[in-house]
Design a protein around this motif. Sequence first.
Motif, PDB file in Angstrom:
ATOM      1  N   ARG A 215      -1.002   3.235  -6.581  1.00 33.26           N
ATOM      2  CA  ARG A 215       0.376   2.992  -7.015  1.00 33.26           C
ATOM      3  C   ARG A 215       1.221   3.800  -7.463  1.00 33.26           C
ATOM      4  N   ILE A 216       0.950   4.607  -8.560  1.00 35.20           N
ATOM      5  CA  ILE A 216       1.436   5.714  -9.273  1.00 35.20           C
ATOM      6  C   ILE A 216       1.664   6.748  -8.198  1.00 35.20           C
ATOM      7  N   LYS A 217       0.597   7.233  -7.660  1.00 34.50           N
ATOM      8  CA  LYS A 217       0.600   8.102  -6.414  1.00 34.50           C
ATOM      9  C   LYS A 217       1.604   7.849  -5.424  1.00 34.50           C
ATOM     10  N   THR A 218       1.705   6.671  -4.811  1.00 37.44           N
ATOM     11  CA  THR A 218       2.926   6.372  -3.798  1.00 37.44           C
ATOM     12  C   THR A 218       4.233   6.550  -4.630  1.00 37.44           C
ATOM     13  N   ARG A 219       4.411   6.286  -5.583  1.00 34.88           N
ATOM     14  CA  ARG A 219       5.890   6.587  -6.325  1.00 34.88           C
ATOM     15  C   ARG A 219       5.961   8.067  -6.271  1.00 34.88           C
ATOM     16  N   VAL A 220       4.752   8.664  -6.610  1.00 38.52           N
ATOM     17  CA  VAL A 220       5.001  10.369  -6.486  1.00 38.52           C
ATOM     18  C   VAL A 220       5.492  10.924  -5.099  1.00 38.52           C
ATOM     19  N   TRP A 221       4.696  10.457  -4.382  1.00 35.86           N
ATOM     20  CA  TRP A 221       4.907  10.714  -2.916  1.00 35.86           C
ATOM     21  C   TRP A 221       6.254  10.164  -2.616  1.00 35.86           C
TER      22      TRP A 221
END
Length: 271
Positions: A215-221
């Motif tokens: 979920r964090i990676k999705t926000r960063v992406w």
Amino acid sequence: MPYMWQLVAADMQHNTTCWSNMQHAAGRLVSYLYAVRTLIIAHHIWAAEQDLFLNFDIEYLPSSSHHPGLPPRAETAETIIGRVAPRLKVPSYRDHAREAQKFRLDDVIAEQWASKSRPYVHAEVLLLDWLQNTTGGTGSFRFFNGWQYIGASKPTCKLCKYYLDEVAPEVKVRETHNNVYYNWRLPDVYRDSGEPAARELSPEQLKKWRDIMNRIKTRVWTDTERLLEGCGSDARDHDSNTHTDYIREGISISSLTLSSDEAGVSRLPYR
């Protein structure tokens, strides 16, 4: 003073830093006065029963170890996009990356890659991780007045904000300045990492941890997509508040004098 604000505006418009840095430095000086005023108000509010300034202990947590960092050989923008972007969007994002080569994108990546990289866990995340893995967790009884809040001397960075939102939404922190730092890293979760706080995870815990990271990676992406599509960044030039409004208002030493209404209680002698 209005002339200074005109210089600052012109400075920012032409992408220079002289006057805007002067504005920031002046604001930082004023922030110390603002901090003193806040401490005095806090003393008066809680002086009767829960004085924050009497009989307190200061404890500290050791800093995290530094992660080894990136592999020695730098990757290109096209390689990075191919590895992390959604498959259907890779061609269009690679086109954006090729367009950005006129700004030396791959050279900038290589320069950053070659710089000294020593990622560490930021203070807010380090303290949260310690709370979560000691008796009581993040229960409200472990916080002053039951307020589940972790304070810091500066606003929270974007990655710490994302981490705290996903891992412990009940714990609040300062508003983020939206800057992202190359040397940011997650807390350790594996015992062989050598960190005192590291622990072994059950399969269920490991799945939950991976879901949080995704979920964090999705926000960063999502942030990366905005940059690739030319929408700009919401980062700030500085990672601290400048409180420049107090300069406009002409705050002075005399403003430290508090009325009983401001303090919330009758005036008490300073200790």
